[in-house]
Design a protein around this motif. Sequence first.
Motif, short mmCIF file in Angstrom:
data_model
loop_
_atom_site.label_atom_id
_atom_site.label_comp_id
_atom_site.label_asym_id
_atom_site.label_seq_id
_atom_site.Cartn_x
_atom_site.Cartn_y
_atom_site.Cartn_z
N TRP A 143 38.45 40.50 94.08
CA TRP A 143 39.77 39.97 93.71
C TRP A 143 39.75 39.40 92.30
N ASP A 144 40.84 39.58 91.58
CA ASP A 144 41.08 38.73 90.42
C ASP A 144 41.55 37.42 91.01
N ALA A 145 40.68 36.40 90.95
CA ALA A 145 41.07 35.12 91.54
C ALA A 145 42.17 34.50 90.68
N VAL A 146 41.94 34.49 89.37
CA VAL A 146 42.94 33.94 88.44
C VAL A 146 43.19 34.97 87.35
N ASN A 147 44.46 35.21 87.07
CA ASN A 147 44.82 36.14 86.01
C ASN A 147 45.37 35.38 84.80
N GLU A 148 44.95 35.78 83.62
CA GLU A 148 45.47 35.27 82.35
C GLU A 148 45.59 33.75 82.28
N PRO A 149 44.46 33.04 82.39
CA PRO A 149 44.52 31.58 82.24
C PRO A 149 44.77 31.14 80.80
N MET A 150 44.62 32.09 79.84
CA MET A 150 44.78 31.71 78.42
C MET A 150 46.24 31.83 78.00
N SER A 151 46.61 30.98 77.04
CA SER A 151 47.97 31.00 76.51
C SER A 151 48.19 32.22 75.62
N ALA A 173 38.94 30.44 97.37
CA ALA A 173 38.78 31.85 97.74
C ALA A 173 37.37 32.10 98.30
N HIS A 174 36.39 31.49 97.69
CA HIS A 174 35.00 31.68 98.14
C HIS A 174 34.82 31.12 99.55
N GLU A 175 35.50 30.03 99.79
CA GLU A 175 35.38 29.42 101.12
C GLU A 175 35.99 30.34 102.20
N VAL A 176 37.09 30.99 101.86
CA VAL A 176 37.71 31.88 102.85
C VAL A 176 36.80 33.06 103.15
N ASP A 177 36.22 33.66 102.10
CA ASP A 177 35.34 34.81 102.33
C ASP A 177 34.25 34.85 101.25
N PRO A 178 33.08 34.30 101.56
CA PRO A 178 32.02 34.23 100.55
C PRO A 178 31.48 35.60 100.14
N SER A 179 31.83 36.66 100.90
CA SER A 179 31.30 37.98 100.54
C SER A 179 32.14 38.66 99.46
N VAL A 180 33.30 38.08 99.14
CA VAL A 180 34.19 38.71 98.16
C VAL A 180 33.79 38.33 96.73
N GLN A 181 33.79 39.34 95.84
CA GLN A 181 33.52 39.06 94.42
C GLN A 181 34.80 38.55 93.76
N LEU A 182 34.65 37.48 92.99
CA LEU A 182 35.82 36.86 92.37
C LEU A 182 35.73 36.94 90.85
N PHE A 183 36.81 37.44 90.25
CA PHE A 183 36.83 37.65 88.80
C PHE A 183 37.91 36.80 88.14
N LEU A 184 37.64 36.49 86.87
CA LEU A 184 38.64 35.86 86.01
C LEU A 184 39.14 36.98 85.11
N ASN A 185 40.45 37.26 85.14
CA ASN A 185 40.97 38.43 84.43
C ASN A 185 41.80 37.99 83.22
N GLU A 186 41.54 38.59 82.06
CA GLU A 186 42.26 38.11 80.87
C GLU A 186 42.52 39.27 79.89
N GLN A 187 43.59 39.14 79.14
CA GLN A 187 43.91 40.09 78.06
C GLN A 187 43.57 39.43 76.73
N PHE A 188 42.91 40.18 75.85
CA PHE A 188 42.54 39.62 74.53
C PHE A 188 43.17 40.47 73.44
N GLY A 189 43.82 39.80 72.50
CA GLY A 189 44.35 40.50 71.32
C GLY A 189 43.20 40.82 70.38
N ASN A 190 42.25 39.88 70.29
CA ASN A 190 41.05 40.05 69.46
C ASN A 190 39.85 39.61 70.28
N TYR A 191 38.70 40.15 69.94
CA TYR A 191 37.49 39.78 70.67
C TYR A 191 36.63 38.77 69.92
N THR A 192 37.19 38.21 68.85
CA THR A 192 36.55 37.07 68.18
C THR A 192 37.66 36.07 67.88
#
Length: 405
Positions: A203-211, A238-257
């Motif tokens: 799952w993407d646990a959190v999507n786009e936390p950046m402004s 999320a981990h508590e509900v199902d510890p076997s699930v992989q959890l990702f932080l998903n983000e879009q970047f305009g630049n990589y620096t």
Amino acid sequence: MNNYIIYTTVLSLFVLISLIWLVVALFRRSPSRKIAGAIFAAEALVLVCFYFFYFTPRRFPRNYLTAYPPLPATLAQTATQNGFYIGAAINRSANPTYAELVPREFNSIRPENATKWRRMLVNGKIGKYDFTEADAIVDYAIAKGVRVRGHTLVWGKFPGRTYPKELDQRIAETGDPAAELQQILGDHITTVMRHFKGRIKVWDAVNEPMSMDGPDLDKNIFLNTLGKDYIAAVFRMAHEVDPSVQLFLNEQFGNYTGEGVEVFFGLLQHLKESNVPIHGVGIQGHNIFKTHNLDEYREFLTRITDLGLLVEITEFDARIRLFEDSDDPYQAQGDYTTAYAVACIENPSCVGFTVWGLSDASTWFDSIPPFRWMLPNDPLLFDTELRPKPAYHGIKIALKRRQPR
Ligand code: G3I
């Protein structure tokens, strides 16, 4: 191309100022009215040409239709054999292309909207779920042995489209906003993860936390109510509900620096140091106004995986008009897309490359302004007639060199 918004705005302002001048001059019968009229006409002409240039649909040669001999294995077969996920976003279960291309070409899928919080609610009512569409998408994939990436448990932007608008009201009206939000979030995460248990294992646990407005965390309802540890809290719930699930932080970047990237790494560092159960980072990889600097992107991937995290490209697309100055735009788009995917394929901790749509017939760019008027967008691996484009071949060849983890 990249600056068309600035050009349009500046030109429109000039036209407006000249128009005001012209109207005032006409009204006062001032001798300057001829000059004002001429300037207004000239500027308006440039603006019209400008619109014509950017908003007239183009046709580019499709040399790829004859350039590539067919390779025996499909993209999905090659990916599976080499321990990699090649995925596509699915916008609806009834899209006929779904059965045509999955599982033949994609061994992973990601619902484009169906597993978003708001989308699973009846009339946006918190706690009242209807999983019909999400189940149809997910069950088809599972039955075909295709992996499903869930998108997304929490996303704080665009209230009413991503999370239920009712949440804003509930938080505004309660005496204890933090407790109320924790409760609602906990119920949501538990209900959804239990519903898809055994079917959605990433799952993407959190999507786009950046402004989107600056190098900072997005000041959404979750951050404003729970502080920046809302991100850690979501991963923990999320981990508590199902510890076997992989959890990702998903983000879009305009630049990589840059500053925003450093804030993002600060966040990752903080999550790691606090023993938050985060397994990986999803890099969306949309190419909207410009293409990315690939050297910076490669280094960015390595920086993430050096932290001991997995990484996946989760929403790649690159509009064909970003390549319109090239002699062969579809080939240039294919070369760029292949290079972008290869950087992931060559990094053993980069486990998948997902494109944001099955084919050029179903891309979100075709429905949002101004891109819906700047056709074609054609940002994906298959054209509207489901013929493979250059990156399809490039990625397939690169997958054969994939080193196992
Ligand atoms: O289907 C309804 C239609 O019935 C209704 O008449 C119409 C009125 O607005 O809305 C239609 O739904 C729209 C849906 O796209 C389908 O086109 C939603 O309003 C619109 O909000 C939704 O936009 C989606 C957007 O996320 C917001 O959820 C896009 O399809 C989807 O491609 C886009 O995907 C995001 C990722 O989740 C995160 N990363 C960025 C990416 C692109 O913005």
